[in-house]
Write a protein that holds these residues in place. Sequence first.
Motif, PDB file in Angstrom:
ATOM      1  N   SER A   1     -12.764 -27.946 -40.912  1.00 39.69           N
ATOM      2  CA  SER A   1     -13.542 -29.112 -41.322  1.00 39.69           C
ATOM      3  C   SER A   1     -14.758 -28.566 -42.102  1.00 39.69           C
ATOM      4  O   SER A   1     -14.578 -28.098 -43.223  1.00 39.69           O
ATOM      5  N   ARG A   2     -15.943 -28.568 -41.471  1.00 38.40           N
ATOM      6  CA  ARG A   2     -17.098 -28.017 -42.172  1.00 38.40           C
ATOM      7  C   ARG A   2     -18.129 -27.530 -41.163  1.00 38.40           C
ATOM      8  O   ARG A   2     -17.990 -27.775 -39.981  1.00 38.40           O
ATOM      9  N   ARG A   3     -19.146 -26.834 -41.660  1.00 39.79           N
ATOM     10  CA  ARG A   3     -20.233 -26.309 -40.826  1.00 39.79           C
ATOM     11  C   ARG A   3     -19.724 -25.297 -39.792  1.00 39.79           C
ATOM     12  O   ARG A   3     -20.296 -25.169 -38.708  1.00 39.79           O
TER      13      ARG A   3
ATOM     14  N   TRP B 236     -33.092 -37.631 -47.160  1.00 42.93           N
ATOM     15  CA  TRP B 236     -32.277 -37.951 -45.967  1.00 42.93           C
ATOM     16  C   TRP B 236     -31.142 -38.864 -46.339  1.00 42.93           C
ATOM     17  O   TRP B 236     -31.138 -39.495 -47.394  1.00 42.93           O
ATOM     18  N   ASP B 237     -30.150 -38.903 -45.462  1.00 50.20           N
ATOM     19  CA  ASP B 237     -28.908 -39.614 -45.706  1.00 50.20           C
ATOM     20  C   ASP B 237     -28.906 -40.863 -44.834  1.00 50.20           C
ATOM     21  O   ASP B 237     -28.833 -40.773 -43.607  1.00 50.20           O
ATOM     22  N   SER B 238     -28.973 -41.994 -45.474  1.00 51.69           N
ATOM     23  CA  SER B 238     -29.241 -43.260 -44.776  1.00 51.69           C
ATOM     24  C   SER B 238     -27.982 -44.119 -44.690  1.00 51.69           C
ATOM     25  O   SER B 238     -27.514 -44.651 -45.694  1.00 51.69           O
ATOM     26  N   TYR B 239     -27.453 -44.213 -43.467  1.00 48.53           N
ATOM     27  CA  TYR B 239     -26.249 -45.006 -43.201  1.00 48.53           C
ATOM     28  C   TYR B 239     -26.589 -46.068 -42.165  1.00 48.53           C
ATOM     29  O   TYR B 239     -26.290 -45.901 -40.975  1.00 48.53           O
ATOM     30  N   PRO B 240     -27.211 -47.156 -42.579  1.00 41.01           N
ATOM     31  CA  PRO B 240     -27.738 -48.116 -41.602  1.00 41.01           C
ATOM     32  C   PRO B 240     -26.683 -48.635 -40.617  1.00 41.01           C
ATOM     33  O   PRO B 240     -26.977 -48.763 -39.428  1.00 41.01           O
TER      34      PRO B 240
ATOM     35  N   ASP C 294     -27.581 -26.213 -48.781  1.00 36.49           N
ATOM     36  CA  ASP C 294     -26.561 -26.544 -47.784  1.00 36.49           C
ATOM     37  C   ASP C 294     -26.350 -28.054 -47.721  1.00 36.49           C
ATOM     38  O   ASP C 294     -26.516 -28.750 -48.750  1.00 36.49           O
ATOM     39  N   ASN C 295     -25.953 -28.600 -46.591  1.00 35.86           N
ATOM     40  CA  ASN C 295     -25.784 -30.044 -46.448  1.00 35.86           C
ATOM     41  C   ASN C 295     -25.955 -30.426 -44.992  1.00 35.86           C
ATOM     42  O   ASN C 295     -25.280 -29.889 -44.116  1.00 35.86           O
ATOM     43  N   GLU C 296     -26.865 -31.338 -44.725  1.00 33.21           N
ATOM     44  CA  GLU C 296     -27.038 -31.890 -43.377  1.00 33.21           C
ATOM     45  C   GLU C 296     -26.986 -30.795 -42.307  1.00 33.21           C
ATOM     46  O   GLU C 296     -26.111 -30.794 -41.428  1.00 33.21           O
ATOM     47  N   TYR C 297     -27.975 -29.905 -42.367  1.00 32.00           N
ATOM     48  CA  TYR C 297     -28.076 -28.866 -41.329  1.00 32.00           C
ATOM     49  C   TYR C 297     -27.944 -29.498 -39.945  1.00 32.00           C
ATOM     50  O   TYR C 297     -28.630 -30.481 -39.633  1.00 32.00           O
TER      51      TYR C 297
ATOM     52  N   MET D 213     -31.018 -39.323 -50.172  1.00 35.26           N
ATOM     53  CA  MET D 213     -29.985 -38.608 -50.923  1.00 35.26           C
ATOM     54  C   MET D 213     -28.641 -39.307 -50.820  1.00 35.26           C
ATOM     55  O   MET D 213     -27.888 -39.338 -51.780  1.00 35.26           O
ATOM     56  N   GLU D 214     -28.317 -39.856 -49.641  1.00 30.59           N
ATOM     57  CA  GLU D 214     -27.031 -40.536 -49.475  1.00 30.59           C
ATOM     58  C   GLU D 214     -27.314 -41.924 -48.910  1.00 30.59           C
ATOM     59  O   GLU D 214     -27.703 -42.052 -47.752  1.00 30.59           O
ATOM     60  N   GLN D 215     -27.147 -42.915 -49.741  1.00 34.48           N
ATOM     61  CA  GLN D 215     -27.324 -44.292 -49.276  1.00 34.48           C
ATOM     62  C   GLN D 215     -25.945 -44.905 -49.076  1.00 34.48           C
ATOM     63  O   GLN D 215     -25.112 -44.870 -49.973  1.00 34.48           O
TER      64      GLN D 215
HETATM   65 ZN   LIG Z   1     -23.123 -36.821 -45.332  1.00 34.38          ZN
END
Ligand SMILES: [Zn+2]
Lengths: 650, 650, 650
Positions: free
Chosen positions: A105-107, A267-271, A143-146, A315-317
């Motif tokens: 997957s990732r990380r 920040w990545d905002s996923y309400p 990187d992405n979303e440490y 960064m991510e809405q």
């Molecule tokens: Zn993401």
Amino acid sequence: MTRQRLGVCYYPEHWPQSRWSVDAAMMKGIGLSFVRIGEFAWSRLEPNEGAYRFEWLSHAIEALDRAGLKVVLGTPTATPPKWLVDKMPEMAALDADGRPRKFGSRRHYCFSHEGYARECDRIIEHLARAFGGHPAVAAWQTDNEYGCHDTVLSYSPVALQAFRRWCEARYRSIETLNEAWGNVFWSMEYRSFDEIELPNLTVTEANPSHLMDFQRFSSDKVVAFNRRQAQIIRSHAPDATILHNFMGAFVDFDHYALSDDLDVAAWDSYPLGFLERSSHDDAFKLRYMRVGDPDFQAFHHDLYRACGRGRWQVMEQQPGPVNWAPWNPAPAKGAVRLWTFEAFAAGAETVSYFRWRQAPFAQEQMHEALLLPNAAPNDAYHDVARISKELSSLDARVETARAEVALVFDYESAWAWRIQPQGEDFFYFDLVMCFYRALRRAGLSVDIIPPIASEVAERRLILAPALFAPTRDFSEALAKSGATILLGPRTGSKTADFQIPADLPPGALRRIIDIRVRRAESLRPGARIRLSGQGAFVRWREFLALGESVTPEFTSEDGETALARSDNVLYLAGWPDEELLTNVLRRVFIIAGMSTLALPEDIRVRDNGAMRYIFNYGAASTDISALVGEETLLIGSCLLESCGVAVFRR
Amino acid sequence: MTRQRLGVCYYPEHWPQSRWSVDAAMMKGIGLSFVRIGEFAWSRLEPNEGAYRFEWLSHAIEALDRAGLKVVLGTPTATPPKWLVDKMPEMAALDADGRPRKFGSRRHYCFSHEGYARECDRIIEHLARAFGGHPAVAAWQTDNEYGCHDTVLSYSPVALQAFRRWCEARYRSIETLNEAWGNVFWSMEYRSFDEIELPNLTVTEANPSHLMDFQRFSSDKVVAFNRRQAQIIRSHAPDATILHNFMGAFVDFDHYALSDDLDVAAWDSYPLGFLERSSHDDAFKLRYMRVGDPDFQAFHHDLYRACGRGRWQVMEQQPGPVNWAPWNPAPAKGAVRLWTFEAFAAGAETVSYFRWRQAPFAQEQMHEALLLPNAAPNDAYHDVARISKELSSLDARVETARAEVALVFDYESAWAWRIQPQGEDFFYFDLVMCFYRALRRAGLSVDIIPPIASEVAERRLILAPALFAPTRDFSEALAKSGATILLGPRTGSKTADFQIPADLPPGALRRIIDIRVRRAESLRPGARIRLSGQGAFVRWREFLALGESVTPEFTSEDGETALARSDNVLYLAGWPDEELLTNVLRRVFIIAGMSTLALPEDIRVRDNGAMRYIFNYGAASTDISALVGEETLLIGSCLLESCGVAVFRR
Amino acid sequence: MTRQRLGVCYYPEHWPQSRWSVDAAMMKGIGLSFVRIGEFAWSRLEPNEGAYRFEWLSHAIEALDRAGLKVVLGTPTATPPKWLVDKMPEMAALDADGRPRKFGSRRHYCFSHEGYARECDRIIEHLARAFGGHPAVAAWQTDNEYGCHDTVLSYSPVALQAFRRWCEARYRSIETLNEAWGNVFWSMEYRSFDEIELPNLTVTEANPSHLMDFQRFSSDKVVAFNRRQAQIIRSHAPDATILHNFMGAFVDFDHYALSDDLDVAAWDSYPLGFLERSSHDDAFKLRYMRVGDPDFQAFHHDLYRACGRGRWQVMEQQPGPVNWAPWNPAPAKGAVRLWTFEAFAAGAETVSYFRWRQAPFAQEQMHEALLLPNAAPNDAYHDVARISKELSSLDARVETARAEVALVFDYESAWAWRIQPQGEDFFYFDLVMCFYRALRRAGLSVDIIPPIASEVAERRLILAPALFAPTRDFSEALAKSGATILLGPRTGSKTADFQIPADLPPGALRRIIDIRVRRAESLRPGARIRLSGQGAFVRWREFLALGESVTPEFTSEDGETALARSDNVLYLAGWPDEELLTNVLRRVFIIAGMSTLALPEDIRVRDNGAMRYIFNYGAASTDISALVGEETLLIGSCLLESCGVAVFRR
Ligand SMILES: [Zn+2]
Ligand SMILES: [Zn+2]
Ligand SMILES: [Zn+2]
């Protein structure tokens, strides 16, 4: 002042090259300015060890550049390719059960693995050298979303070795560590740093001091990992903006510390996804299932503005249903626009959508985007086109100023109460959110601050619930500040070593309010400590002994001081329910001499400089004319529709 | 008759030596007699292998001695130090998933590890030699809370080897084992003892006979571990009282068997923590959150009195909020005193509080004590001062006598129904507690007994719910006893090999009541087998075939015998709800010719010889004059306040 | 036409040889015809490697044969003996956490282990040679309940190697695999098949394509394992009936594919155990706790009739309380008979009870049987005696015919939505059961079908909810069929590679209904998408774009098409609640020109050729005269009692 702009996340490697310029033109067409690319593309940038393949990326950047778009280039270190992992299998993190966290997957890396860090240096060095000077590359994302997917803590052998060295650096002598941790308890004493173990798989819970230091160490490792990336990028692109995309409701490392090496906090905002994953009850989740928690996004905007020392962005809405929450409903019509303006109202430089086009394959195939998998525009595409016109008409700009009200949010506190909740539902994040929500319902624009002295000045009101171990500096700054200060519960209840202060909590803060917390109790759901007519404590309650200068401002029905006051400093001796917190704050506002707004239930307000934004998170249209008064609305109307946004200049 | 005294647990190693005599004087000042020390101090007693450091302990004992206090000295084997663990890492227990249970808290050892056992021999040998003859050392405590944190079962290689030898000793031939376990089922037959595996990580559940023998083996290992300690201590301190501090609601080893090597059974009583951890519903937990379950403590007092063959005590009495339950509220005012007298009413020799002073560090820093971390007296300090005065004025002494009513509690039964609940909520401990509670609400003082013949004599009423596999001896003793006997459900439903008796349950007990249990069913929550106007079975119900001498005393609405009777022997064919159990016992008391008391709801009564104690677990004051009659109250008043205690001489 | 018969499962190895002929005579006496034996007896058939002991089995078969009973002989491969496991410990499956699944119960083998497969070949070869020609051995059962206890998926090293080879065979080139899986996403690309990992222990969820192929591979391994057994048996017993006993609500391998190597599909029907384990709510479970879900058994009868291409049976019919559900109540009086006739109504060749006599030992000692452990008849013994008389009087025979209504059930779909539910409660099995239940409540007899072209012909109505990736062949057959077709939700929403179809769902099915699913959302409990007066969508809802030929048949209150129609093809855009599904089907029946029955609530009907069976699953007697009309009841009466069965010839 920076103009507020729109962006999008894009994966050229997922689509044929012929599509890139078509996409770029469409992006430009709806008013996008920034495009983030590259952050998961390592297997395409270096398909075999040392075989760099950057041409496609150059072409992608050119296609975007030609359309007048700027690029945010991501380092691909969140997804090391299979050949790299196979070369050094011990780079895997181990989970708390000792199981390797595998490729697929990732990380899939341990922050303590020096071998992997060197591989990251190498690929970033090559990328920065290749693109650091490119005029279209406006910013770099590390990187992405440490920490996503619980990846901060690793129980690997390399983590153990690194933790021993970290302890040695912090304590110098093992005797000091033993004393700091209280290792005499249960014969946990070590004779040397090389005897130290990681705090997992212990028979019962490990020492909280041990757990805290392991958390600090792990956080430091993330910060160092990021710093290494930032330094390499800066060495080749000294003028580039460096940022990282953080997450919501995520506290596993110190975001303030990491942000010191960034120019901008994103920040990545996923309400909707975050609401589903929250600890709210089912009724709340149902009520807001299509708009999200009315205060969650704003809280993070304010938090990351603090991290970025004023410079921040989304960064991510979220643009539609996502794939990763327990349930994934569609946003209400207008919700994407609502979220976007909420970010701009809080001073975002950019709101960037995730992502341009829905991938038909792999893990995120159910995550919607501006385009459908077949390239047809999805709902959010049209939303964005509208938003970008409105932004222009508003000439929206970042207009930050220090807010009168500051709410302390502290990562060590979050760790501390996770390590030692003492009652199962003592969640630091939720407690701070209660305070934030109450402030916001009073119509206040708030700064979130770390507990450092420099943030204290020029405030009229400072709130610090459950602050683990305030430093001497911070305590002194509070003492001198002149602001109204609301502390507690649990504030100052530990030393930095995770011990109870020698003469009881609130430790060093006794200099500003002369109380002793002689007892704390946690309360199961349903247990309430009532204050007649003013609400109740739930979850947590403390018993105070008051010094002479302190008076009980509120008292519980069972006769204990619930709110203690010494001049302009107050201490709240429990976890307030909504009613009590409203009453406490009403009193506090009076003491601070502040005026507030009377907002209808789902209406929220945010000031960005002279611009006042009004948002309707409710399901029904709401009359906001009392809030608008004589002003002229630049956007929206006084009967504000569901998901509506109104803007005027005060 | 032994005078009833107070004690406390103390950790001199946590505090500067200068403090020890101050503490001792304060202890003496509030009337304490015993001080337990030393049980977690291995890293201070032997900081390096073979480097014994006993001077500090001598000084601590002297400080206490000088104040006129007696010492209970603990062996430190619950907390082997790091150097010892590093010397033999394979001493760690493995959990059922095969993961080592590491250093970093306590109880990090496998009971089957001979190497560790020898280390324990060595340190105890040295301690016993040094302090066995000390006049202030009145008693020795072995280890601490055997089995705490699920440490009885270990799935380590050494446990496997030991289990094979244990099986060999029990069954002699592998054919006998195969037959006893029914290993022909699913081809589970072994050809030799060395083929036997531990019953973990099996694809589906292991054979119940296999699980039962592994549980017996593991229990035997604990008993043997303790015996080894007791023998060494006795060899150096032949007159010392040897005790161990057991826990509440804990059944993982046979406490009767272990107690055979002790002089006194002690237990650690945390009424609020145990209530939070219990299976009671939320309403019950809320109602009693500050006083605890009104019957839980009394049950354990009676249980451990049985274990200690009359000699028992409370070693750790909760004095305030603790740190280890899901929620940790403060006791009600008066609750600590209530708990203390409840123990004395049941014949405790000593009630000892845990602990003297709250440690500001490590895992138990949120566990309150008689003193606050800053050495100021906490609430319980004052409670204890009052209690010790009252004790003196009462001239309270242990006055044990055999109770007319005996309730069987059996560890193998607890294991059996945990291994094979057959319905998810068939909890043996809870079932026995239902019976105990109903007896106590009838005002009866009860003996808990193991299912052995010698306990049967001189009883008027014996109750044995869910007794796994009564021995022939016990069955015969019941047959001859003349007492009224209430059996079932599930009593006698298995042989010792965990097989169904050849001619159906209740097996050998058919000689006292001629029934056959031809069917058993478990019932999901909400399913009720009604008896008109008398209550219902829940969770469990059996279908009986009655012999000629047996009559149905109660019948269910669906026409099955619910309570069968043959003279003075009765069999209850299900798990009764509270209403049904009350009705069944009412009938049983008539048959037994016993009189009972009509107690108000939260009032409880306990006789200690001629002394009658009355307790109020309710939130309101309650009129108890009907219970007191013409007698003179030595303590308390007829309008008994919440948490109140009344005492008179009958 | 095959006469319908009764059977039983028997374990002669559990009882003394002297008992065998007694048992056989009793079996014959109550009208049994078939006896299954041998399937767990490996340790008795080969107690040491190569030491075959078949004499006892011969004697057992003879005893049964002499009584006129036929034998179903099981291969013992579900329970390899200890010596075999010790010889090759790496034959153990590993669970997803990497832990070996050890000896000590059953099914302790990995389907990918070639060494174990060879051991199976060997024992089956010997058994088939010994008993393949025996006249009393009428049938062979392969293994037992493949996949029980989650044993299909194994994460062992041998499974990994086999999976790599399977991938190679499927995709030929690694580039093809990378593209099919979309491995460019998150840099998951492989450079060779030997880089592929198993999809466990990944940091976050693995690629759904990866998971799907691992599931396919694992299913193929089960099929191959079974085929190997069938081939060996056939080589020695060319005329024997070969069957396997499948389970209920179990989808971990493709039962259609495995059944291709069988003559008869059998299944093990435990109505009460399966109900307890189901996802139904507590009220439903309480209501049907003694009769089971009225539709669950019928669904499986129809499913396994499809698997067996018309030939099927019940191998294990629950006769009383079992031991393995969370709660295990007794069946209602009459329930065993009800279940038996429900199976015959659906065309079962045999109903066989599990088991003859309750074992007093080991894991299933609480599982009831026709005889009690002491050999006395249990309730079901008498039930069976009655049933066999009724069967004779009915002269009951298998009379299969193609049903007008076909409901698609597909194993890949079950895997797909388990891998990617997108909402926590999207259970494929439950959705198909909703459709099945609604059809059955309309009085329809249904065929369950796999999604293959040959099943399409001669249908009047075909329903295919949530069909993952219909093949081109199947789509074409639907297009040509002329039947009324009800698709959706989620039908056709993926390609076989687990990608979204290039031009959106329903992919290839757009040729029969010109819609595009442009959005899907999952809905938390409590969220409802209402259709005025017609019910609501729950759990799942889609947003459709309609082509010109398509009209909205139902529309939601928020204005989206809920049921789209293009001539005789309909697409349902969500998960319907019961009310909506009833309304949708009412419309669909009209379109299909079908008539239905008005059934009282707990009444069900099933036709077997000209025989119509009526069942009462309710607690009260119910008047069914409207259903019987002028016909003569062969069994039962018009006031049908609880658990009653009525039969007439139409
Ligand atoms: Zn993401
Ligand atoms: Zn303790
Ligand atoms: Zn079975």
